[in-house]
Write a protein that holds these residues in place. Structure first.
Motif, PDB file in Angstrom:
ATOM      1  N   GLU A   1     -32.046 -18.409  23.840  1.00 20.28           N
ATOM      2  CA  GLU A   1     -31.864 -19.844  23.616  1.00 20.28           C
ATOM      3  C   GLU A   1     -32.078 -20.130  22.134  1.00 20.28           C
ATOM      4  O   GLU A   1     -33.082 -19.738  21.551  1.00 20.28           O
ATOM      5  CB  GLU A   1     -32.845 -20.643  24.485  1.00 20.28           C
TER       6      GLU A   1
ATOM      7  N   THR B   1     -28.927 -30.495  29.875  1.00 16.34           N
ATOM      8  CA  THR B   1     -29.358 -30.585  31.277  1.00 16.34           C
ATOM      9  C   THR B   1     -30.602 -31.458  31.414  1.00 16.34           C
ATOM     10  O   THR B   1     -30.665 -32.330  32.283  1.00 16.34           O
ATOM     11  CB  THR B   1     -29.636 -29.170  31.838  1.00 16.34           C
TER      12      THR B   1
ATOM     13  N   ASN C   1     -26.230 -28.330  21.109  1.00 12.65           N
ATOM     14  CA  ASN C   1     -24.888 -28.310  21.702  1.00 12.65           C
ATOM     15  C   ASN C   1     -23.820 -28.579  20.649  1.00 12.65           C
ATOM     16  O   ASN C   1     -23.307 -29.683  20.522  1.00 12.65           O
ATOM     17  CB  ASN C   1     -24.807 -29.340  22.835  1.00 12.65           C
TER      18      ASN C   1
ATOM     19  N   GLU D   1     -20.833 -26.344  30.621  1.00  8.48           N
ATOM     20  CA  GLU D   1     -20.016 -27.288  29.853  1.00  8.48           C
ATOM     21  C   GLU D   1     -19.086 -26.598  28.852  1.00  8.48           C
ATOM     22  O   GLU D   1     -18.161 -27.225  28.345  1.00  8.48           O
ATOM     23  CB  GLU D   1     -20.946 -28.269  29.133  1.00  8.48           C
TER      24      GLU D   1
END
Ligand SMILES: Cc1cc2nc3c(=O)[nH]c(=O)nc-3n(C[C@H](O)[C@H](O)[C@H](O)COP(=O)(O)OP(=O)(O)OC[C@H]3O[C@@H](n4cnc5c(N)ncnc54)[C@H](O)[C@@H]3O)c2cc1C
Length: 475
Positions: A47, A56, A228, A436
């Protein structure tokens, strides 16, 4: 923050070789990690940021499932066929039907798998695009923690602050061999893997990609996980992946129009409880009962972009602290509403042209009272539900409202094993993508709950398929 959550399988040493390497710790990545670990693979999740969760954990946490225990308990009759029909209808049949079928086929077993791992769902709501209520709310942080703890018990590991940068391929067109990453210390490393799963989320936080693929969102607000920025999309495109659904990026109406600490990303939809939406000229511009994505598009086309949801005490009385989009009183407490004793005073407080809002409200009210059709086609409060009423009970309120890009919906092409495919529909060997970052499932429109839903359903499938790749690990 994540470090304070007990029981996560945190690791600091990056291995040189793993079975399944999952990139991105949102729901899609956590589901893939657990499924791969349950299938017996050495699975590692990296991550980029210092915390799990991505978009999320910022979301409203609604998942679209059909045929669940909670629906039965609430007397809601749903079916896979109805779910499929709704998905195709909302997506205007531009969805990849194979992905829609795949979701329909596996959604209930995924829901049961999540529940077996401790995920709990609250009261089911109706939401956009659903012909029966099927939005299952859950605490998304708790959901990810359940999945990660279970994955840890099966031997999987999680590394934070570790960003994937490039895919490594065997020659120009050979299999994907692994990923080049940058660790928390800034050190560049290569991790080899039998399979790589991209679960890096969308690009709602990347101005450059938004300008490229969604120039119509130039005036929109943005929300979502800080990490993101379309990294997985770029990595996939760099090895020849196909791309789907970019024309269908939509914003969501309801977000507070200025930066505000109490705006959690969900916004409010007072329009669905009787408010009207007006622009900087004090005029209505849309049928307020329409889908919040369509209202979002209409709002972006208005002069000055910022609009207001205007309502009276009757709508305020419908405020519901349990449902964020209807939490009007909370917004008043947070100082996010403009309040006035008359429409004329509200008009002045908002700086609207003199007489404009008063005329708009009077016309709206007269049409309802005289039973005349609304010039913008509004017949109900929301969708086909709720009787219209005039804005007549003081005090009056206005919520400065914009359109926000919460998710980007489009992305890499995949096959029904979640293998990334190229422009000629050939799978790119040992490369998977989920959540996504994937395109094709939603088509031209998004049904509430299907982004979280697809992250779970396809994440689990990708983990299972990636774990089945022939392993080069010596045990
Ligand atoms: C306010 C808001 C409300 C929403 N409400 C709903 C809802 O109720 N229902 C619904 O279905 N959808 C909703 N959505 C959309 C939904 O939350 C997302 O589409 C979904 O959670 C995406 O899951 P994901 O696992 O694919 O990505 P994410 O949860 O975004 O996770 C991706 C992770 O990958 C990490 N990452 C990125 N690049 C790299 C890299 N190079 N290396 C390593 N890690 C990387 C990111 O930091 C992030 O942690 C909402 C979104 C927002 C913002």
């Amino acid at each position: 923050m994540t470090g304070a959550i007990p029981g996560l399988p945190l690791e600091t040493e990056l291995p040189e070789r793993v079975g399944v390497l999952v990139v991105g710790a949102g729901l899609a990545g956590c589901a893939a990690l657990l499924a791969a670990a349950e299938a017996g693979q050495y699975a590692v999740l990296i991550e980029k940021t210092d915390a799990i969760g991505g978009s999320t954990v910022k979301s409203a946490g609604l998942s679209a499932f059909a045929g669940t225990d909670e629906q039965t308990e609430q007397g809601i009759e749903d079916s896979v066929d109805l779910l499929r029909a709704d998905l195709l209808e909302v997506g205007r049949h531009r969805n990849d039907p194979r992905l829609v079928d795949l979701y329909c086929e596996h959604q209930l077993e995924t829901y049961r798998w999540l529940k077996r791992h401790g995920v709990a769902y609250g009261e089911i709501h109706a939401a956009s695009g659903q012909s029966v209520p099927r939005s299952h709310p859950t605490d998304t942080t708790a959901m990810l923690v359940h999945l990660l703890r279970a994955a840890g018990r099966s031997g999987a590991r999680l590394l934070l602050g570790t960003a994937a940068q490039r895919l490594v391929r065997d020659g120009e067109r050979g299999r994907v061999l692994g990923v080049d990453v940058v660790g928390p210390d800034g050190e560049h490393r290569r991790v080899l893997a039998d399979a790589v799963v991209l679960a890096t989320g969308g690009f709602s936080q990347d101005p450059e990609l938004l300008a490229t693929f969604a120039p119509q969102m130039a005036n929109a607000l943005t929300a979502g996980g800080a990490g993101n920025r379309g990294d997985g999309l770029k990595m996939g495109l760099a090895v020849g992946a196909g791309l789907r659904d970019t024309p269908y990026i939509k914003g969501t109406y309801g977000h507070y129009a200025e930066p505000h600490p109490d705006e959690d990303g969900t916004g409010i939809l007072a329009v669905y409880k009787g408010a009207i939406a007006v622009n900087a000229l004090g005029r209505r511009f849309v049928d307020e009962s329409s889908n919040y994505k369509e209202i979002g598009d209409a709002a972006l086309a208005q002069p000055g972009v910022r609009t207001w949801q205007v309502f009276d005490a009757r709508t305020m009385a419908m405020s519901n602290d349990e449902v964020p989009i209807y939490e009007f009183a909370g917004r008043e407490r947070a100082g996010m509403l403009v309040r006035a004793d008359s429409v004329a005073e509200l008009e002045t407080a908002l700086g609207l042209p003199e007489g404009s809002l008063q005329r708009t409200v009077a016309d709206y009210n007269d049409a309802i009272e005289d039973g005349r059709p609304d010039p913008l086609g509004r017949r109900h409060l929301s969708g086909a539900v709720g009787e219209l009423f005039p804005l007549a009970q003081p005090p009056f309120y206005a919520h400065p409202t914009g359109t926000v890009v919460l998710a980007t919906y489009c992305g890499l092409t995949v096959d029904t094993r979640m293998r990334v495919s190229d422009w000629w529909h050939e799978p790119i060997d040992r490369l998977y993508a989920v959540g996504e970052v994937v395109g094709g499932f939603h088509g031209a429109g998004y049904m509430t709950g299907t982004s979280i839903g697809k992250a779970a359903v396809f994440g689990r499938l990708a983990g299972q398929h990636a774990a089945a790749e022939e392993s080069e690990l010596a045990w």
